[in-house]
Design an enzyme around this catalytic site. Structure first.
Site, PDB file in Angstrom:
ATOM      1  N   ASP A 129      -6.975  -3.125   3.262  1.00 47.07           N
ATOM      2  CA  ASP A 129      -5.835  -2.527   3.970  1.00 47.07           C
ATOM      3  C   ASP A 129      -5.878  -2.681   5.486  1.00 47.07           C
ATOM      4  O   ASP A 129      -5.317  -1.855   6.208  1.00 47.07           O
ATOM      5  CB  ASP A 129      -5.715  -1.032   3.607  1.00 47.07           C
ATOM      6  N   HIS A 158       0.857  -1.186   0.000  1.00 43.25           N
ATOM      7  CA  HIS A 158       0.000   0.000   0.000  1.00 43.25           C
ATOM      8  C   HIS A 158       0.893   1.235   0.000  1.00 43.25           C
ATOM      9  O   HIS A 158       1.877   1.281   0.746  1.00 43.25           O
ATOM     10  CB  HIS A 158      -0.914  -0.001   1.227  1.00 43.25           C
TER      11      HIS A 158
END
Length: 188
Positions: free
Chosen positions: A144, A103
């Site tokens: 996430d 990420h």
């Protein structure tokens, strides 16, 4: 020899970097690239690097088809490298703690649905954060939110715009992502 399968949706620079990194490895190799975008640059990169690719549709992803294809490659690790779709629960269940994602921010900041690429970099720039970075994390059922494996930071200047932030993040990804993948494999 451990098997890595890379999932990617875009140009594939991180996928190519991982493929090249493990091409020299005696312990692991990238055995396939899975992609959900027929015009993605990663497909050309995979072909040029002689790595088989599997193209699938959004509809296919919601059926057992992709999971069955994935199982055929017997992956020890599934690496999401710029893959934008949410991983279905059946794939997560079949590969517990064997799917990792990168990420482009320091999670938990700037995570969640819709937070990818330039969306993240614009948010970082608008908030004038003094630093940002990359997070490599395990994938779970939520965007996430899986356990963080590693984070690497970079300082920002107050005048940095999204494009400069993107370039800094790209350098971090290129330097550290393959190393983190290797570390995860070594701990298995």
């Amino acid at each position: 020899m451990k098997n890595i399968v890379v999932f990617a949706s875009g140009s594939g620079s991180n996928a190519e970097n991982i493929i090249n990194y493990f091409a020299k490895s005696a312990t692991a190799r990238v055995v396939a690239v899975f992609c959900n975008a027929k015009n993605a640059g990663v497909l050309e990169r995979a072909e040029r690097l002689n790595v088989p690719s599997e193209l699938f549709s959004k509809e296919d992803f919601l059926t057992p088809l992709v999971l069955e294809k994935l199982k055929n490659y017997q992956p020890d690790l599934v690496v999401l490298a710029g893959f934008l779709a949410k991983i279905p629960a059946d794939i997560i269940a079949a590969f517990p703690n064997k799917i990792i994602n990168i990420h482009p921010a320091l999670l938990p900041k700037y995570g969640g649905k819709g937070m990818y690429g330039m969306h993240v970099h614009r948010a970082v720039a608008e908030n004038r954060d003094p630093e940002t970075g990359i997070s490599v994390h395990f994938v779970n059922e939520h965007y996430d939110e899986g356990n963080i494996i590693a984070q690497h930071k970079v300082a920002l200047h107050p005048e940095d715009q999204a494009e400069e932030i993107a370039a800094k993040i790209h350098r971090l990804e290129q330097e550290f992502f393959p190393i983190v993948v290797e570390e995860v494999l070594q701990k298995q």
